[in-house]
Design a protein around this motif. Structure first.
Motif, PDB file in Angstrom:
ATOM      1  N   UNK A 160       0.919  -1.400   0.233  1.00 37.35           N
ATOM      2  CA  UNK A 160      -0.136  -0.459  -0.142  1.00 37.35           C
ATOM      3  C   UNK A 160       0.966   1.024   0.158  1.00 37.35           C
ATOM      4  N   UNK A 161       0.330   2.128  -1.078  1.00 37.11           N
ATOM      5  CA  UNK A 161       1.104   3.798  -1.217  1.00 37.11           C
ATOM      6  C   UNK A 161       0.133   4.261  -1.540  1.00 37.11           C
ATOM      7  N   UNK A 162      -0.090   5.874   0.145  1.00 40.74           N
ATOM      8  CA  UNK A 162      -0.498   6.484  -0.218  1.00 40.74           C
ATOM      9  C   UNK A 162      -1.889   6.719  -0.512  1.00 40.74           C
ATOM     10  N   UNK A 163      -2.626   5.785   0.442  1.00 38.45           N
ATOM     11  CA  UNK A 163      -3.824   5.129  -0.404  1.00 38.45           C
ATOM     12  C   UNK A 163      -4.244   4.482  -2.018  1.00 38.45           C
TER      13      UNK A 163
ATOM     14  N   UNK B 195      -0.591   8.986 -12.965  1.00 33.94           N
ATOM     15  CA  UNK B 195      -0.780  10.247 -13.567  1.00 33.94           C
ATOM     16  C   UNK B 195      -0.466  11.249 -12.511  1.00 33.94           C
ATOM     17  N   UNK B 196      -0.753  11.217 -11.653  1.00 36.58           N
ATOM     18  CA  UNK B 196      -0.016  11.993 -10.734  1.00 36.58           C
ATOM     19  C   UNK B 196       1.858  11.799  -9.933  1.00 36.58           C
ATOM     20  N   UNK B 197       2.153  10.605  -9.183  1.00 32.41           N
ATOM     21  CA  UNK B 197       3.398  10.413  -8.662  1.00 32.41           C
ATOM     22  C   UNK B 197       4.332  10.954 -10.297  1.00 32.41           C
TER      23      UNK B 197
ATOM     24  N   UNK C  13      13.297   4.972  -3.614  1.00 28.68           N
ATOM     25  CA  UNK C  13      12.520   6.804  -4.229  1.00 28.68           C
ATOM     26  C   UNK C  13      12.883   7.602  -3.293  1.00 28.68           C
ATOM     27  N   UNK C  14      12.582   9.247  -4.492  1.00 27.84           N
ATOM     28  CA  UNK C  14      12.496  10.112  -3.426  1.00 27.84           C
ATOM     29  C   UNK C  14      11.409  10.016  -2.576  1.00 27.84           C
ATOM     30  N   UNK C  15      11.410  10.780  -1.663  1.00 23.26           N
ATOM     31  CA  UNK C  15      10.967  10.548  -0.134  1.00 23.26           C
ATOM     32  C   UNK C  15       8.934  11.134  -1.025  1.00 23.26           C
TER      33      UNK C  15
ATOM     34  N   UNK D  41       6.945   7.602  -5.067  1.00 23.65           N
ATOM     35  CA  UNK D  41       7.478   6.061  -4.974  1.00 23.65           C
ATOM     36  C   UNK D  41       7.428   5.328  -5.986  1.00 23.65           C
ATOM     37  N   UNK D  42       7.315   6.656  -7.447  1.00 25.66           N
ATOM     38  CA  UNK D  42       7.920   5.639  -8.933  1.00 25.66           C
ATOM     39  C   UNK D  42       8.892   6.818  -8.747  1.00 25.66           C
ATOM     40  N   UNK D  43       9.907   7.841  -8.507  1.00 25.27           N
ATOM     41  CA  UNK D  43      10.876   8.182  -8.907  1.00 25.27           C
ATOM     42  C   UNK D  43      11.912   8.241  -8.274  1.00 25.27           C
ATOM     43  N   UNK D  44      12.493   7.185  -8.440  1.00 24.85           N
ATOM     44  CA  UNK D  44      13.485   6.465  -8.415  1.00 24.85           C
ATOM     45  C   UNK D  44      15.024   7.419  -8.607  1.00 24.85           C
ATOM     46  N   UNK D  45      15.144   8.485  -9.616  1.00 25.09           N
ATOM     47  CA  UNK D  45      16.208   9.242  -9.874  1.00 25.09           C
ATOM     48  C   UNK D  45      16.089  11.287 -10.036  1.00 25.09           C
TER      49      UNK D  45
END
Length: 355
Positions: A111-114, A142-144, A176-178, A181-185
């Motif tokens: 589970x991630x942020x709902x 669409x958001x992350x 990932x970035x704080x 959860x889909x940003x690793x760069x």
């Protein structure tokens, strides 16, 4: 002459098949099939099973993984995988695979942020938010903020980040970035190279877990613990435990203030492993050691499933090919007592994240 013998609380300490050929305390049992430890400490029959869905999923696939996805408002959705499909629902199973091409049912969901995110190490990561309709590729969120996604056989949602193991670089953990959860760069994302701390260069990461602000990295031959995982700028190596590891990703369960996992010599407790490093005879399944080793030898590690029922107070680990399920009552764990029983039934696709 006949003489009466009083047996005090027979079987209340669960199974001890390891010493069944010796004289032992009558509070141990050498057979306790389809039993649980009742509130009064005595053995009693386990509850039965009942169907919660009116009809089988289309194609009647064998369900591999069952996961409880809980929205921020508390609404629960049961996600199931099987037959290269992803199903959602209780009373009825709705195919939410959509346009995805699935070739591996062994998903691990978090589970991630709902929302819920899934990795299986073979197919690209996916997500679902209950409003989306069908599952979709995480790369199309669409958001992350999305960047640097990798395929991973295990991942973790903890401390505001996503932690994954790149299947093409199995000694590296990417975080990932704080709150992205889909940003690793980008941002505060980064990586940890275990080659610098592993006692064995050919080790393999099996599972990631969070405990007391620590990042727990379960490997097949060792366990690596990093502290301050909630403050990535001050992350530090706490301990490397060698000669004890985890052989099955889905055997790992948080048990209150401890973590249970399956090692090559049985079920172990993380807390006891840290205290008694490199003492494999201290595994919590010592009383059924030979029996559980037989189950391990007969099973593919990727098929082993476990769950923890907080309300009933038991850890359950299933070996579907045997078929056999071992149940550990943990209500006296603080006293160092782990009471085991056995269910000789096939339970597969055990629900995770539920009680």
């Amino acid at each position: 002459m006949l003489r009466s013998i009083t047996l005090q609380s027979p079987g209340t300490l669960g199974l001890n098949t390891q010493d069944q050929d010796d004289v032992q305390d009558p509070r141990y049992a050498i057979q306790a099939d389809n039993c649980v430890i009742a509130k009064n400490g005595l053995l009693e029959s386990r509850k039965g099973f009942g169907k919660i869905n009116a009809a089988a999923a289309t194609g009647t696939p064998e369900l591999d993984v069952v996961f409880s996805y809980v929205e921020d408002d508390g609404t629960e959705h049961i996600i199931s995988t099987g037959g290269n499909k992803i199903w959602v629902g209780k009373a009825s199973l709705v195919d939410e695979t959509g346009a995805l091409t699935v070739t591996d049912d062994n998903w691990q969901f978090q589970n991630y942020q709902g929302e819920v995110v899934g990795y299986n190490g073979t197919n690209p990561p996916i997500y679902w938010d209950a409003v989306l309709g069908d599952f979709a590729a995480l790369s199309a969120h669409a958001v992350w903020t999305v960047g640097g996604l990798v395929n991973s056989h295990t991942h973790l949602s903890a401390y505001g980040r996503s932690w994954v193991v790149d299947t093409t670089s199995p000694s590296t953990i990417n975080y990932s970035d704080l709150l992205q959860p889909a940003s690793f760069s980008a941002g505060s994302s980064g990586s940890i190279d275990l080659n610098t701390v592993w006692p064995y260069s050919n080790d393999t990461i099996t599972c990631l877990a969070a405990h007391n602000a620590n990042l727990i990295i379960f490997c097949e031959k060792s366990i690596v613990i990093y502290g301050n995982a909630n403050d990535i700028n001050n992350l530090f190596l706490v301990e490397v435990i060698k000669d004890t590891g985890c052989i099955a990703r889905d055997s790992v369960q948080n048990i209150g203030d401890d973590i249970f996992f399956l090692s090559k010599d049985g079920v172990r407790s993380l807390a006891r492993t840290i205290i008694q490093d490199n003492m494999p005879q201290k595994e919590i399944s010592a009383g059924i050691r030979d029996d559980i080793l037989i189950s391990i030898a007969a099973e593919t590690p990727g098929l082993i499933r476990s769950t923890y029922n907080e309300k009933q107070g038991f850890y359950l680990i299933n070996f579907p090919s045997v078929p056999e399920t071992w149940v550990c009552d943990v209500r006296k764990a603080e006293q160092g007592i782990f009471r085991w029983t056995r269910w000789n039934t096939q339970l597969y696709g055990l629900a995770t994240g539920t009680d």
